[in-house]
Design a protein around this motif. Structure first.
Motif, PDB file in Angstrom:
ATOM      1  N   TYR A  36       0.310  32.097 -13.100  1.00 21.74           N
ATOM      2  CA  TYR A  36      -0.310  31.485 -11.771  1.00 21.74           C
ATOM      3  C   TYR A  36       0.059  30.181 -11.648  1.00 21.74           C
ATOM      4  CZ  TYR A  36      -2.367  35.999 -11.318  1.00 21.74           C
ATOM      5  OH  TYR A  36      -2.563  37.311 -11.532  1.00 21.74           O
ATOM      6  N   VAL A  37       1.072  29.585 -10.870  1.00 18.50           N
ATOM      7  CA  VAL A  37       1.510  28.272 -10.802  1.00 18.50           C
ATOM      8  C   VAL A  37       0.867  27.629  -9.501  1.00 18.50           C
ATOM      9  CG1 VAL A  37       3.176  26.504 -10.972  1.00 18.50           C
ATOM     10  CG2 VAL A  37       3.286  28.300 -12.552  1.00 18.50           C
ATOM     11  N   ASN A  38       0.184  26.714  -9.564  1.00 17.35           N
ATOM     12  CA  ASN A  38      -0.511  26.277  -8.343  1.00 17.35           C
ATOM     13  C   ASN A  38       0.103  24.845  -8.110  1.00 17.35           C
ATOM     14  OD1 ASN A  38      -2.069  25.629  -6.061  1.00 17.35           O
ATOM     15  ND2 ASN A  38      -4.014  25.943  -7.069  1.00 17.35           N
ATOM     16  N   PHE A  39       1.238  24.673  -7.194  1.00 18.28           N
ATOM     17  CA  PHE A  39       2.202  23.693  -7.064  1.00 18.28           C
ATOM     18  C   PHE A  39       1.062  22.886  -5.940  1.00 18.28           C
ATOM     19  CE2 PHE A  39       5.165  27.021  -7.830  1.00 18.28           C
ATOM     20  CZ  PHE A  39       5.759  26.194  -8.663  1.00 18.28           C
ATOM     21  N   MET A  40       1.080  21.342  -6.420  1.00 16.25           N
ATOM     22  CA  MET A  40       0.094  20.500  -5.546  1.00 16.25           C
ATOM     23  C   MET A  40       0.828  19.059  -5.431  1.00 16.25           C
ATOM     24  SD  MET A  40      -3.755  21.259  -7.101  1.00 16.25           S
ATOM     25  CE  MET A  40      -4.310  22.845  -7.434  1.00 16.25           C
ATOM     26  N   PRO A  41       1.786  19.060  -4.635  1.00 12.80           N
ATOM     27  CA  PRO A  41       2.559  17.822  -4.254  1.00 12.80           C
ATOM     28  C   PRO A  41       1.764  16.872  -3.357  1.00 12.80           C
ATOM     29  CG  PRO A  41       3.478  19.437  -2.831  1.00 12.80           C
ATOM     30  CD  PRO A  41       2.495  20.489  -3.932  1.00 12.80           C
ATOM     31  N   GLY A  64      -2.907  23.908  -2.304  1.00 12.03           N
ATOM     32  CA  GLY A  64      -2.117  24.324  -3.235  1.00 12.03           C
ATOM     33  C   GLY A  64      -1.067  25.185  -2.689  1.00 12.03           C
ATOM     34  N   ALA A  65       0.065  25.556  -3.216  1.00 14.90           N
ATOM     35  CA  ALA A  65       0.866  26.732  -3.266  1.00 14.90           C
ATOM     36  C   ALA A  65       1.014  27.522  -4.335  1.00 14.90           C
ATOM     37  CB  ALA A  65       2.351  25.964  -2.630  1.00 14.90           C
ATOM     38  N   ILE A  66       0.787  28.778  -4.222  1.00 14.79           N
ATOM     39  CA  ILE A  66       0.487  29.646  -5.377  1.00 14.79           C
ATOM     40  C   ILE A  66       1.545  30.584  -5.860  1.00 14.79           C
ATOM     41  CG2 ILE A  66      -0.951  31.321  -6.687  1.00 14.79           C
ATOM     42  CD1 ILE A  66      -3.427  30.011  -4.872  1.00 14.79           C
ATOM     43  N   MET A  67       2.122  30.510  -6.840  1.00 19.08           N
ATOM     44  CA  MET A  67       3.180  31.584  -7.360  1.00 19.08           C
ATOM     45  C   MET A  67       2.937  32.491  -8.355  1.00 19.08           C
ATOM     46  SD  MET A  67       7.027  30.337  -8.682  1.00 19.08           S
ATOM     47  CE  MET A  67       7.718  29.654  -7.017  1.00 19.08           C
ATOM     48  N   ALA A  72      -3.042  32.328  -1.268  1.00 18.79           N
ATOM     49  CA  ALA A  72      -1.875  33.410  -1.201  1.00 18.79           C
ATOM     50  C   ALA A  72      -2.184  34.941  -1.286  1.00 18.79           C
ATOM     51  CB  ALA A  72      -1.425  33.013  -2.809  1.00 18.79           C
ATOM     52  N   SER A  73      -1.396  35.292  -0.191  1.00 15.99           N
ATOM     53  CA  SER A  73      -1.640  36.841   0.090  1.00 15.99           C
ATOM     54  C   SER A  73      -0.685  37.502  -0.631  1.00 15.99           C
ATOM     55  CB  SER A  73      -1.851  37.039   1.512  1.00 15.99           C
ATOM     56  OG  SER A  73      -2.813  36.466   1.888  1.00 15.99           O
ATOM     57  N   HIS A  74      -0.575  38.705  -0.611  1.00 14.09           N
ATOM     58  CA  HIS A  74       0.442  39.623  -1.191  1.00 14.09           C
ATOM     59  C   HIS A  74       0.756  39.480  -2.414  1.00 14.09           C
ATOM     60  CE1 HIS A  74       1.716  40.655   3.041  1.00 14.09           C
ATOM     61  NE2 HIS A  74       1.384  39.430   3.446  1.00 14.09           N
ATOM     62  N   LEU A  75      -0.169  39.123  -3.325  1.00 11.86           N
ATOM     63  CA  LEU A  75       0.108  38.685  -4.815  1.00 11.86           C
ATOM     64  C   LEU A  75       0.852  40.247  -5.492  1.00 11.86           C
ATOM     65  CD1 LEU A  75      -2.804  36.592  -5.892  1.00 11.86           C
ATOM     66  CD2 LEU A  75      -0.523  35.959  -5.057  1.00 11.86           C
ATOM     67  N   ARG A  76       0.254  41.296  -5.074  1.00  9.31           N
ATOM     68  CA  ARG A  76       0.839  42.651  -5.768  1.00  9.31           C
ATOM     69  C   ARG A  76       2.169  42.654  -5.481  1.00  9.31           C
ATOM     70  NH1 ARG A  76       1.156  47.694  -3.166  1.00  9.31           N
ATOM     71  NH2 ARG A  76      -0.410  46.692  -1.623  1.00  9.31           N
ATOM     72  N   ALA A  77       2.615  42.351  -4.114  1.00 12.32           N
ATOM     73  CA  ALA A  77       3.724  42.549  -3.679  1.00 12.32           C
ATOM     74  C   ALA A  77       4.677  41.820  -4.578  1.00 12.32           C
ATOM     75  CB  ALA A  77       4.105  42.401  -2.288  1.00 12.32           C
ATOM     76  N   PHE A  78       4.236  40.509  -4.915  1.00  8.57           N
ATOM     77  CA  PHE A  78       5.000  39.461  -5.589  1.00  8.57           C
ATOM     78  C   PHE A  78       5.122  40.074  -7.143  1.00  8.57           C
ATOM     79  CE2 PHE A  78       3.429  36.875  -2.106  1.00  8.57           C
ATOM     80  CZ  PHE A  78       4.443  37.047  -1.361  1.00  8.57           C
ATOM     81  N   GLY A  79       4.246  40.930  -7.651  1.00  6.80           N
ATOM     82  CA  GLY A  79       4.602  41.267  -8.898  1.00  6.80           C
ATOM     83  C   GLY A  79       3.282  41.129  -9.912  1.00  6.80           C
ATOM     84  N   ASP A  80       1.822  41.081  -9.142  1.00  2.12           N
ATOM     85  CA  ASP A  80       0.824  40.971  -9.914  1.00  2.12           C
ATOM     86  C   ASP A  80       0.494  42.109 -10.567  1.00  2.12           C
ATOM     87  OD1 ASP A  80      -1.453  39.419 -10.532  1.00  2.12           O
ATOM     88  OD2 ASP A  80      -2.640  39.915  -8.806  1.00  2.12           O
ATOM     89  N   TYR A  81      -0.153  41.874 -11.864  1.00  2.00           N
ATOM     90  CA  TYR A  81      -0.348  43.108 -12.523  1.00  2.00           C
ATOM     91  C   TYR A  81      -1.783  42.982 -13.236  1.00  2.00           C
ATOM     92  CZ  TYR A  81      -0.333  46.631 -16.502  1.00  2.00           C
ATOM     93  OH  TYR A  81      -0.421  47.681 -17.138  1.00  2.00           O
TER      94      TYR A  81
END
Length: 606
Positions: free
Chosen positions: A198-203, A288-291, A167-176
């Protein structure tokens, strides 16, 4: 002395979890696994190295990238989670701030010039220095984030990740994150502590008949929603992390995580859709898809996975719910979701037939049914001779009986439509309240969706003081059917009646209903059409023959057609038709020499 700031990212800023623990609040939908618990961060040691910084200074500033790893510490301990690295290709505002004032009167200075010190074997940046301001105290407070110097962070409602587990751009998404930089005699050394959740979606594809079809699909998007505001609002922060006294009420109650560069044309972006649907829960951990989210407790959580079948260009949504989801600061929450649905291949795939025929559409000894799916439909193999199609004189060819001979049941005795509903009964089904349902299903190795729910004829009859048998013939004012099909010679009797969403029907009433599926129909070229290319804003449809021919015609019979529409990648409506010649829905209609439809299943699906 002027000293530098050294960032080492392999220490306590690691998010870790164990695959042997249990946390009931992480149970997502049908998945009852016991491996979603967060554990304390693992300690790791950065690899040393140096790279010349000239090229770096000429490029854009940095961003933070999180990789999901199955061996965080590199020692075979089995700890898994997100490890953070610096990346080099995001052109944004300053992000690393140092308080050169006091806690009471802060003076946040940004550091924009960065040198890379360490990279690992995969060329990921693990340590770097910042310089540009003279520092002299023993220690300084450090903050990382887009609005870190303004005491807030904003979680973005549109996030994206194009590579599984990265997961790139974590800061752009609000990472602190925060730290204390301490003088070690050469530079100010610090390690960031991340405060977001951080939620790691794993379907993954669940075991069963739909498994293989789903593993051929791609994950395009994840949407999470809840009762609470989740994004597009300011969350207060300080040097200790989030400082939420009262949860914000403005903003958006969902977050979208896009997993493809182009959702509308997933194979046109760069990169193209990369998220396969893993074949098992064990395989899902590498996909995983990380949010990024604000830590806290969210209620009535709904997670929607947009899954795309690239062969037929269909996309459908799988949904799971969680009553309460608690996300702790600086931790990764894995959510495993088992994706599965009903498969209907064995029930219907070899039941298609022309109207009044005594045998199914394909003679398997000559050719077909084929499995040549494309966005245009299921086609015959290239070069297949036309004699594999039904021909005059064969039992699989249509009947040319005249619709004015027998009455309501015109299909010949012994034909596959002799026991199909009459047009009179089909109209009764369609004029009573009916409902569309986006439920996905698999069919001949591919992903489809849609159900149309109708009232059972026994229930309809009871409402009108009729017998179920009466519904096949009785019509007129005050009856569920108004058309006299024995004499009516028009192209249609129902030119589209809109269905309501199945979710709006009270649960106590649902036992009175059965459903049918949109299974398309074979056209004159032997292509199964109507089921494919719903992606984005498409439509799908399916037809079922009645036993009634059009009055005074030998080439048209009445057919019920169900159509479903899609908007913004999700089903948003359904319509029903009774017609023979117009082709209002997906080009399907009742011209006997052209079409083959699946056998009517009765009221068996519910």
């Amino acid at each position: 002395m002027k000293k530098q700031l050294l960032m080492q990212l392999f220490a306590v800023g690691i998010l870790a979890l164990s695959f042997g623990a249990c946390a009931s609040e992480d149970n997502a939908g049908k998945d009852n696994g016991n491996d979603n618990k967060e554990i304390k961060p693992a300690e790791g040691k950065g690899l040393r190295g140096y790279i010349d910084s000239t090229a770096w200074r000429a490029s854009a500033p940095t961003r933070m990238t999180g990789y999901y790893m199955t061996d965080l510490t590199g020692d075979g301990s089995g700890l898994s989670g997100i490890r953070f690295f610096w990346d080099t290709d995001e052109d944004t505002n300053p992000f690393l701030y140092v308080n050169t004032g006091t806690d009471a009167s802060p003076n946040w200075n940004s550091f924009n010039t960065m040198d890379i010190l360490n990279k690992d074997s995969k060329n990921r940046i693990t340590a770097a220095t910042w310089h540009g301001t003279t520092l002299s105290k023993d220690s300084y407070k450090v903050r990382y984030g887009n609005h870190a110097s303004s005491n807030y962070t904003e979680i973005e409602d549109d996030q994206y990740q194009y590579q599984p587990g990265q997961a790139s751009h974590l800061r752009a998404f609000g990472d602190y994150a925060t730290a204390t930089a301490e003088d070690n005699g050469m530079w100010y050394d610090f390690v960031l502590k991340h405060h977001c959740a951080y939620v790691n979606f794993m379907p993954y594809a669940g075991a069963g008949d739909s498994h293989d079809a789903l593993t051929s699909c791609k994950l395009l998007r994840v949407i999470i929603s809840s009762d609470q505001t989740m994004s597009n609002t300011s969350f207060p922060v300080n040097d200790d992390g989030f400082n939420i006294v009262t949860w914000p009420t403005s903003g958006t109650k969902q977050i979208r995580l896009n997993c493809a560069q182009r959702l509308d044309y997933p194979n046109a972006g760069s990169p193209t859709a990369q998220f396969n649907i893993p074949a098992s829960k064990a395989d899902a951990k590498d996909n995983g898809a990380i949010m990024v989210l604000a830590p806290g407790t969210y209620t009535n959580v709904k997670i929607k996975y947009l899954v795309w079948d690239p062969v037929v260009n269909n996309s459908h949504t799988f949904t799971t719910t969680i009553a309460s989801l608690t996300l702790n600061p600086g931790k990764n929450k894995p959510i495993y979701s088992e994706l599965k649905c009903k498969d209907y291949t064995s029930e219907f795939f070899n039941t298609y037939h022309m109207w009044g025929a005594k045998a199914v559409y394909w003679n398997t000894g000559i050719g077909g049914p084929y499995h040549n799916w494309k966005p245009e439909g299921n086609k015959m193999d290239d070069g297949t001779p036309s004699y594999v199609l039904p021909q005059t004189g064969q039992t699989r060819y249509y009947s040319d009986v005249n619709g004015n001979v027998k009455g309501h049941v015109d299909a010949p005795d012994g034909s596959l439509d002799a026991d199909a509903p009459t047009a009179n009964l089909m109209e009764a089904y369609c004029r009573m309240p009916h409902y569309w349902d986006p439920e996905p299903f698999t069919y001949d190795g591919h992903l489809f969706s849609g159900r149309m729910w109708f009232l059972k004829k026994s229930f309809i009859a009871s409402l009108y003081g009729m017998s179920p048998e009466d519904l096949s013939t009785v019509h007129g004012t005050g009856k569920p059917t108004t058309t006299d099909y024995v004499t009516y010679d028009g192209n249609y009797s129902i030119n589209g009646i809109t269905a309501a969403p199945w979710s709006t029907l009270p649960a106590a009433q649902k036992a009175n209903y059965f459903f049918v599926l949109p299974l398309g129909g074979y056209n004159q070229s032997g292509t199964l059409v109507g089921m494919t290319s719903n992606h984005y804003n498409g439509t799908i449809a399916g037809g079922y023959w009645t036993s009634t021919a059009r009055a005074n015609r030998t080439d048209y019979s009445w057919v019920m057609v169900i159509k479903f529409t899609f908007n913004n990648y999700e089903m948003d409506g359904g319509t029903v038709y009774i017609e023979n010649a117009n082709g209002f829905a997906g080009g399907l209609y009742g011209y006997r020499p052209y079409f083959g439809y699946p056998k009517w299943p009765g009221e068996t699906l519910h």
